[in-house]
Design a protein around this motif. Structure first.
Motif, PDB file in Angstrom:
ATOM      1  N   LEU A 137     -11.503  20.108  -3.724  1.00 11.56           N
ATOM      2  CA  LEU A 137     -11.802  19.232  -4.471  1.00 11.56           C
ATOM      3  C   LEU A 137     -13.237  20.826  -4.727  1.00 11.56           C
ATOM      4  CD1 LEU A 137     -12.850  16.751  -5.267  1.00 11.56           C
ATOM      5  CD2 LEU A 137     -14.092  16.402  -3.627  1.00 11.56           C
ATOM      6  N   PHE A 138     -13.915  20.926  -3.801  1.00  8.62           N
ATOM      7  CA  PHE A 138     -14.883  22.534  -4.354  1.00  8.62           C
ATOM      8  C   PHE A 138     -14.816  23.408  -5.380  1.00  8.62           C
ATOM      9  CE2 PHE A 138     -17.992  25.906  -3.680  1.00  8.62           C
ATOM     10  CZ  PHE A 138     -19.499  25.542  -4.307  1.00  8.62           C
ATOM     11  N   LEU A 139     -13.357  23.854  -5.608  1.00  7.95           N
ATOM     12  CA  LEU A 139     -13.366  24.368  -6.285  1.00  7.95           C
ATOM     13  C   LEU A 139     -13.154  23.596  -7.464  1.00  7.95           C
ATOM     14  CD1 LEU A 139     -10.173  26.979  -4.275  1.00  7.95           C
ATOM     15  CD2 LEU A 139     -12.669  27.633  -4.753  1.00  7.95           C
ATOM     16  N   LYS A 140     -12.882  22.853  -7.961  1.00  9.02           N
ATOM     17  CA  LYS A 140     -12.753  21.918  -8.863  1.00  9.02           C
ATOM     18  C   LYS A 140     -14.006  21.535  -9.612  1.00  9.02           C
ATOM     19  CE  LYS A 140      -9.647  18.481  -9.899  1.00  9.02           C
ATOM     20  NZ  LYS A 140      -8.942  17.774  -9.793  1.00  9.02           N
ATOM     21  N   ARG A 141     -15.427  22.054  -8.558  1.00  9.90           N
ATOM     22  CA  ARG A 141     -16.583  22.271  -9.414  1.00  9.90           C
ATOM     23  C   ARG A 141     -17.288  23.267  -9.757  1.00  9.90           C
ATOM     24  NH1 ARG A 141     -21.607  20.774  -5.409  1.00  9.90           N
ATOM     25  NH2 ARG A 141     -23.265  20.443  -7.340  1.00  9.90           N
ATOM     26  N   ARG A 142     -16.436  24.521  -8.823  1.00 15.58           N
ATOM     27  CA  ARG A 142     -16.472  26.160  -8.983  1.00 15.58           C
ATOM     28  C   ARG A 142     -16.343  26.195 -10.314  1.00 15.58           C
ATOM     29  NH1 ARG A 142     -14.655  30.136  -4.727  1.00 15.58           N
ATOM     30  NH2 ARG A 142     -13.223  31.041  -6.318  1.00 15.58           N
ATOM     31  N   ALA A 143     -15.115  25.563 -10.770  1.00 10.47           N
ATOM     32  CA  ALA A 143     -14.251  25.897 -12.203  1.00 10.47           C
ATOM     33  C   ALA A 143     -15.288  25.253 -13.508  1.00 10.47           C
ATOM     34  CB  ALA A 143     -13.293  25.370 -12.137  1.00 10.47           C
ATOM     35  N   ALA A 144     -16.050  24.612 -12.627  1.00 12.59           N
ATOM     36  CA  ALA A 144     -17.134  23.845 -13.612  1.00 12.59           C
ATOM     37  C   ALA A 144     -18.190  24.704 -14.042  1.00 12.59           C
ATOM     38  CB  ALA A 144     -17.254  22.089 -13.328  1.00 12.59           C
ATOM     39  N   ALA A 145     -18.980  24.586 -13.203  1.00 13.88           N
ATOM     40  CA  ALA A 145     -20.056  25.430 -12.875  1.00 13.88           C
ATOM     41  C   ALA A 145     -20.006  27.227 -13.913  1.00 13.88           C
ATOM     42  CB  ALA A 145     -20.622  25.836 -11.393  1.00 13.88           C
ATOM     43  N   TYR A 146     -19.199  27.789 -12.873  1.00 21.79           N
ATOM     44  CA  TYR A 146     -18.300  28.956 -13.748  1.00 21.79           C
ATOM     45  C   TYR A 146     -18.575  29.089 -15.279  1.00 21.79           C
ATOM     46  CZ  TYR A 146     -17.938  31.266  -8.973  1.00 21.79           C
ATOM     47  OH  TYR A 146     -18.688  31.893  -8.236  1.00 21.79           O
ATOM     48  N   GLN A 147     -18.115  27.991 -15.234  1.00 25.74           N
ATOM     49  CA  GLN A 147     -17.301  27.868 -17.089  1.00 25.74           C
ATOM     50  C   GLN A 147     -18.826  27.884 -17.726  1.00 25.74           C
ATOM     51  OE1 GLN A 147     -14.887  28.642 -19.199  1.00 25.74           O
ATOM     52  NE2 GLN A 147     -15.591  27.364 -21.160  1.00 25.74           N
ATOM     53  N   ALA A 148     -19.902  26.933 -17.275  1.00 22.49           N
ATOM     54  CA  ALA A 148     -21.087  26.343 -17.783  1.00 22.49           C
ATOM     55  C   ALA A 148     -21.545  28.203 -17.836  1.00 22.49           C
ATOM     56  CB  ALA A 148     -21.460  25.249 -17.416  1.00 22.49           C
TER      57      ALA A 148
END
Ligand code: FE
Ligand code: CA
Length: 513
Positions: free
Chosen positions: A259-270
């Motif tokens: 779940l955290f890695l999903k959030r990290r992916a969104a944050a890195y993309q932004a």
């Protein structure tokens, strides 16, 4: 619709997105109808970054409404023109082109300009749907091997929106730096509160839309925009671009790693969308390689390292929400645990072996020096939680005889200056300058005073003053000035030199100037 037309159209779109390349006017007409925009679309300003001797990255992101989750734009692609000139009035344009700003990339634009002359200023701007952006100034790096006489770097970190105004950015613009280095906590992810002097809209940033909105809002600040428009930036993130105190696949609240890695992916993309970075940095899922070097002739190399993405799990009581762990805990000095990950560490050692520069800056997120509290505890969120990684870096500098290593840092919301050595009281190998915080609140005089008594390798500390750092480099000396705001709660706070240090060429260890 005719299928071959549709696939051709698709191809053109993909080509434009992937290459950011200039297409022929006819191709453009068939690919995209010119969009009408609801409002002025350059409310996030412009930026440049990653200077090379022959080129830079030009950046903008179309934002018509910084408060809206969709930035006030429809999902349609928008044709964006760009131009770069040798003069401020944009009369001597040397390169121009068009790219597509697409919703999948948050309507951001990253143009990698090449074919420029080394070591000189350029001016640039964007246009879209009849609107023109502000004009930004950038510059190229000197040629490899060039005998450069001087370099001025301004560097900062930690600009929590609600904690103050960006007077620090207004002052660093007046310092007229060649390069601006930002070392993390560009945004803070938490939901808006009523504490602080100003309030941003929105909920906690934790998916792509909410991270994008947070950047759009921060970037609406005119002082931050001015800082981006005055010089190229080189950026590194810290934790709050994703989540407080995160490392690898976990944060302080210990969510399931997937779940955290999903959030990290969104944050890195932004993050990628909102920074003037090269397309080679673009994230793939939850991974984004941000560590890299930037050279300024033979005078300086800046090596930016990522101590968040690859770090091993927190040492000694990893489940705890409390940062401080007993200094005696053995796990924190386990040589198998890395703050940078094996791959980045070996890359870093290879840089040490090969650097041609007289001054070698390590740009990273936090305070590298050891800090033990009066009651014998250390933070497991910083280098003290990964003491052997720090040791390997110091040994690398020593063994490869790296010329003049100097560390720049942020994260701790304090100004700190000190020397780094392998043993307490040992010969300095490098000096370190943590450049305060732009707005984020720091530590009390008592806490910083206590730290300095127990850790005499730290020669200066101030947790009460906000501001930024400035490096003035010549062949003979590296002068670092801590620039302190009188009061970051005031939009137009004056600034003063809080402290000045010098490191002389070939002589490790800082001196007060
Ligand atoms: Fe911070
Ligand atoms: Ca931080």
């Amino acid at each position: 619709m005719d299928r071959s037309y549709a696939s051709r159209r698709q191809l053109l779109f993909q080509a434009a997105i992937m290459a950011g390349a200039a297409l022929s006017p006819a191709a453009w007409t068939s690919a995209v109808a010119q969009t009408r925009l609801p409002d002025y679309p350059f409310k996030a300003g412009v930026a440049s970054g990653e200077p090379l001797p022959d080129g830079v990255v030009l950046w903008t992101r179309l934002v018509a409404d910084p408060q809206a989750m969709d930035a006030g734009l429809s999902p349609a692609p928008v044709r964006v023109g760009w131009e770069i000139a040798e003069d401020e009035g944009l009369k001597k344009v040397v390169r121009r082109g068009q790219v597509l700003a697409v919703a999948e990339a948050g309507h951001s634009v990253h143009v990698e300009v090449a074919g420029l002359k080394p070591d000189r200023a350029y001016w640039y701007r964007f246009t879209a749907a009849g609107h023109a952006s502000p004009v930004g100034r950038t510059r190229t790096a000197p040629e490899p091997g060039a005998a450069v006489e001087r370099l001025r770097i301004a560097y900062g970190s930690c600009q929590k929106w609600e904690s103050g105004y960006y007077a620090a950015h207004a002052h660093l613009v007046k310092d007229d730096p060649d390069l601006i280095v930002f070392l993390g906590d560009y945004i803070y992810e938490k939901a808006a509160t009523d504490e602080g002097v100003r309030k941003h809209p929105g909920v906690i940033a934790q998916d792509l839309a909410s991270y994008r909105q947070r950047y759009a809002w921060y970037k609406a600040d005119p002082n931050l925009q001015a800082a981006h428009a005055v010089a190229p930036w080189a950026v590194m993130w810290d934790d709050h671009e994703v989540s407080n105190d995160y490392g690898g696949d976990q944060d302080r609240s210990n969510p399931p790693p997937a779940l955290f890695l999903k959030r990290r992916a969104a944050a890195y993309q932004a993050y990628y969308e909102n920074m003037p970075l090269r397309r080679s940095t673009k994230p793939v899922g939850p991974n984004m390689q941000l560590y890299r070097t930037l050279d300024w002739g033979r005078l300086a190399r800046l090596t930016l390292i990522d101590d968040r993405q690859y770090r091993a799990r927190r040492s000694c009581d990893a489940q705890s929400k409390e940062k401080l762990i007993p200094a005696a805990c053995a796990e924190r000095t386990d040589p198998k645990r890395s703050m940078l990950g094996e791959q980045q560490e070996s890359w870093l050692q290879a840089q040490f072996a090969a650097t041609p520069a007289r001054w070698n800056f390590l740009g990273q997120q936090t305070l590298v020096n050891e800090v033990i509290t009066p009651d014998q505890r250390v933070s497991n969120d910083g280098w003290d939680g990964y003491a052997q990684t720090r040791r390997r870096i110091l040994e690398g500098w020593r063994d490869h005889k790296v010329s003049n290593p100097v560390v720049l840092g942020g994260d701790v919301h304090c100004f700190f200056a000190g020397d780094l050595s392998l043993e307490p009281g040992g010969k300095p190998i490098a000096s370190e300058f943590v450049g305060g915080s732009i707005t984020s609140l720091g530590r009390s005089r008592e806490v910083v005073g206590g730290m300095m008594i127990v850790n005499p390798q730290i020669k200066f500390g101030d947790g009460q003053t906000r501001g930024y750092g400035r490096v003035d480099l010549s062949k003979t000396a590296c002068e670092v000035t801590f620039r302190g705001l009188e009061n970051a709660l005031l939009p137009d706070s004056p600034v003063r030199d809080l402290a000045k240090f010098v490191v002389e060429d070939g002589e490790a260890g800082l001196k007060r100037a």
